[in-house]
Design a protein around this motif. Sequence first.
Motif, mmCIF file in Angstrom:
data_model
loop_
_atom_site.group_PDB
_atom_site.id
_atom_site.type_symbol
_atom_site.label_atom_id
_atom_site.label_comp_id
_atom_site.label_asym_id
_atom_site.label_seq_id
_atom_site.Cartn_x
_atom_site.Cartn_y
_atom_site.Cartn_z
ATOM 1 N N GLY A 141 0.792 -1.226 0.000
ATOM 2 C CA GLY A 141 0.000 0.000 0.000
ATOM 3 C C GLY A 141 0.819 1.267 0.000
ATOM 4 O O GLY A 141 0.264 2.369 0.068
ATOM 5 N N GLU A 142 2.126 1.143 -0.090
ATOM 6 C CA GLU A 142 2.997 2.325 -0.060
ATOM 7 C C GLU A 142 3.353 2.772 -1.479
ATOM 8 O O GLU A 142 3.408 1.958 -2.385
ATOM 9 N N PRO A 143 3.542 4.074 -1.648
ATOM 10 C CA PRO A 143 3.680 5.123 -0.627
ATOM 11 C C PRO A 143 2.357 5.722 -0.139
ATOM 12 O O PRO A 143 2.334 6.486 0.822
ATOM 13 N N GLY A 144 1.249 5.401 -0.802
ATOM 14 C CA GLY A 144 -0.012 6.061 -0.471
ATOM 15 C C GLY A 144 -0.479 5.840 0.950
ATOM 16 O O GLY A 144 -1.051 6.745 1.578
ATOM 17 N N LEU A 145 -0.248 4.637 1.490
ATOM 18 C CA LEU A 145 -0.738 4.320 2.831
ATOM 19 C C LEU A 145 -0.099 5.221 3.882
ATOM 20 O O LEU A 145 -0.778 5.692 4.805
ATOM 21 N N GLY A 146 1.186 5.477 3.759
ATOM 22 C CA GLY A 146 1.855 6.363 4.707
ATOM 23 C C GLY A 146 1.305 7.769 4.670
ATOM 24 O O GLY A 146 1.083 8.400 5.715
ATOM 25 N N TYR A 147 1.071 8.271 3.459
ATOM 26 C CA TYR A 147 0.467 9.600 3.325
ATOM 27 C C TYR A 147 -0.927 9.631 3.963
ATOM 28 O O TYR A 147 -1.268 10.561 4.707
ATOM 29 N N PRO A 205 -3.830 1.504 -0.796
ATOM 30 C CA PRO A 205 -3.946 2.067 0.560
ATOM 31 C C PRO A 205 -5.377 2.098 1.071
ATOM 32 O O PRO A 205 -5.616 1.927 2.267
ATOM 33 N N VAL A 206 -6.350 2.303 0.173
ATOM 34 C CA VAL A 206 -7.748 2.329 0.615
ATOM 35 C C VAL A 206 -8.169 0.953 1.105
ATOM 36 O O VAL A 206 -8.782 0.823 2.178
ATOM 37 N N ALA A 207 -7.844 -0.094 0.356
ATOM 38 C CA ALA A 207 -8.217 -1.445 0.774
ATOM 39 C C ALA A 207 -7.616 -1.777 2.137
ATOM 40 O O ALA A 207 -8.283 -2.378 2.994
ATOM 41 N N LEU A 208 -6.370 -1.366 2.367
ATOM 42 C CA LEU A 208 -5.708 -1.674 3.640
ATOM 43 C C LEU A 208 -6.230 -0.790 4.772
ATOM 44 O O LEU A 208 -6.364 -1.250 5.912
ATOM 45 N N LEU A 209 -6.540 0.466 4.486
ATOM 46 C CA LEU A 209 -7.125 1.341 5.514
ATOM 47 C C LEU A 209 -8.490 0.827 5.969
ATOM 48 O O LEU A 209 -8.801 0.835 7.166
ATOM 49 N N LEU A 210 -9.310 0.394 5.032
ATOM 50 C CA LEU A 210 -10.617 -0.146 5.387
ATOM 51 C C LEU A 210 -10.462 -1.356 6.299
ATOM 52 O O LEU A 210 -11.230 -1.539 7.249
ATOM 53 N N GLY A 246 -13.770 -0.795 8.303
ATOM 54 C CA GLY A 246 -14.700 -0.044 7.466
ATOM 55 C C GLY A 246 -14.140 1.334 7.214
ATOM 56 O O GLY A 246 -13.015 1.653 7.614
ATOM 57 N N PRO A 247 -14.891 2.185 6.537
ATOM 58 C CA PRO A 247 -14.375 3.518 6.212
ATOM 59 C C PRO A 247 -14.182 4.381 7.453
ATOM 60 O O PRO A 247 -15.132 4.630 8.195
ATOM 61 N N PRO A 248 -12.955 4.860 7.702
ATOM 62 C CA PRO A 248 -12.754 5.773 8.828
ATOM 63 C C PRO A 248 -13.300 7.158 8.502
ATOM 64 O O PRO A 248 -13.411 7.531 7.334
ATOM 65 N N TYR A 288 -13.507 7.789 -1.180
ATOM 66 C CA TYR A 288 -12.751 6.906 -2.082
ATOM 67 C C TYR A 288 -13.552 6.382 -3.263
ATOM 68 O O TYR A 288 -13.233 5.330 -3.815
ATOM 69 N N LYS A 289 -14.559 7.106 -3.707
ATOM 70 C CA LYS A 289 -15.358 6.552 -4.795
ATOM 71 C C LYS A 289 -14.609 6.484 -6.120
ATOM 72 O O LYS A 289 -15.024 5.759 -7.034
ATOM 73 N N ALA A 290 -13.487 7.179 -6.252
ATOM 74 C CA ALA A 290 -12.699 7.096 -7.478
ATOM 75 C C ALA A 290 -11.935 5.783 -7.601
ATOM 76 O O ALA A 290 -11.349 5.513 -8.652
ATOM 77 N N THR A 291 -11.944 4.953 -6.559
ATOM 78 C CA THR A 291 -11.187 3.699 -6.616
ATOM 79 C C THR A 291 -11.920 2.595 -7.365
ATOM 80 O O THR A 291 -11.292 1.644 -7.842
#
Length: 332
Positions: A93-99, A117-122, A127-129, A134-137
Amino acid sequence: MRVAVAGFGGVGRRLARLLLERGGSHGLSLAAAIDSRGHAVFDSRGCVEEALSAPRGGLAGVSCGAPGSGPGVLRGLGYDALVLTTASSPGTGEPGLGYARAALEDGKVVVAADKPPVALLLLEHGGPPPGLFYKATVMAGTPLIDLLRVGLAGRRVLRVVGVLNGTSNYILNLLMEGVPLEEAVEAAVRLGIAEPDPSADLRGVDLALKASIVAQTLGCPVGPGDVVVGGTVYDAAGWAPGLRGAGAALRYTARVDVAGCRAEIGLTLHGAGSRLYSLPGSLNAAVIGLEDSTIYLEGPGAGLGVTAATLLSDLVLSRRAGGKPPYFPAGL
């Protein structure tokens, strides 16, 4: 709302143009951008134009730019919302996850087109924090995620079956016409439908990420690695030709079953009576099964323009109620 963009490639630059043209009418302004080598804090429209003309990875060389990238740079940018158009590793998920983590921890809004990063954040948050849009994903130019999170509030979603990868759909359509796989891929790359290396699309990496995001949006803790992969587009090369003449269409589909919290992807055959039978070009489509009805959604799933416009839409949504998502809890 001051917007910073992490990832200043094609989509990031298209969004920057939209913010220059329309941002003011929505209370949005472009504050900064970050690429793989540097960042720029925009103090004038001229500096934005300079950044838009710079080569990829060239922000450090513009007049308002400086060396240095990564989450640590965010602290000095003076922004309210972070847009992720990074190209992150499906595994880490990097670099996006860190950001994204840094921005959310600092109470900022995160608007994302970057899927890993969205899949890992969820998964991390169950669930969505709050603050994540993230609808563009998934189906970038078609609001499937908003429909699942907002439009179907209080409704019981049983399953979602979708053609969610435009590259694979375009190539499968050519294969069914008898075009060899190598030529189909070359055509997709030439038209900008596929990346120069489309293997992540053809092997199902992208589709599995989207299946994971849809499942987690519906309250199922299905990570990308939990998605069952039942085949790839490469498997279709030998038997796709002639299917049209037999009254069938081959699609690379994702299926999310909510009751069993299961997600899978694979090649599926569809007869003329199927909603997924006629799906030309690189279009995306989703069939949403409810307990009392079925909804069919079709539209563009990729492209610089529609992705940037969808990011702008999420930025506009994020300004409601102090930046908190106007969404009901993901679990249905």
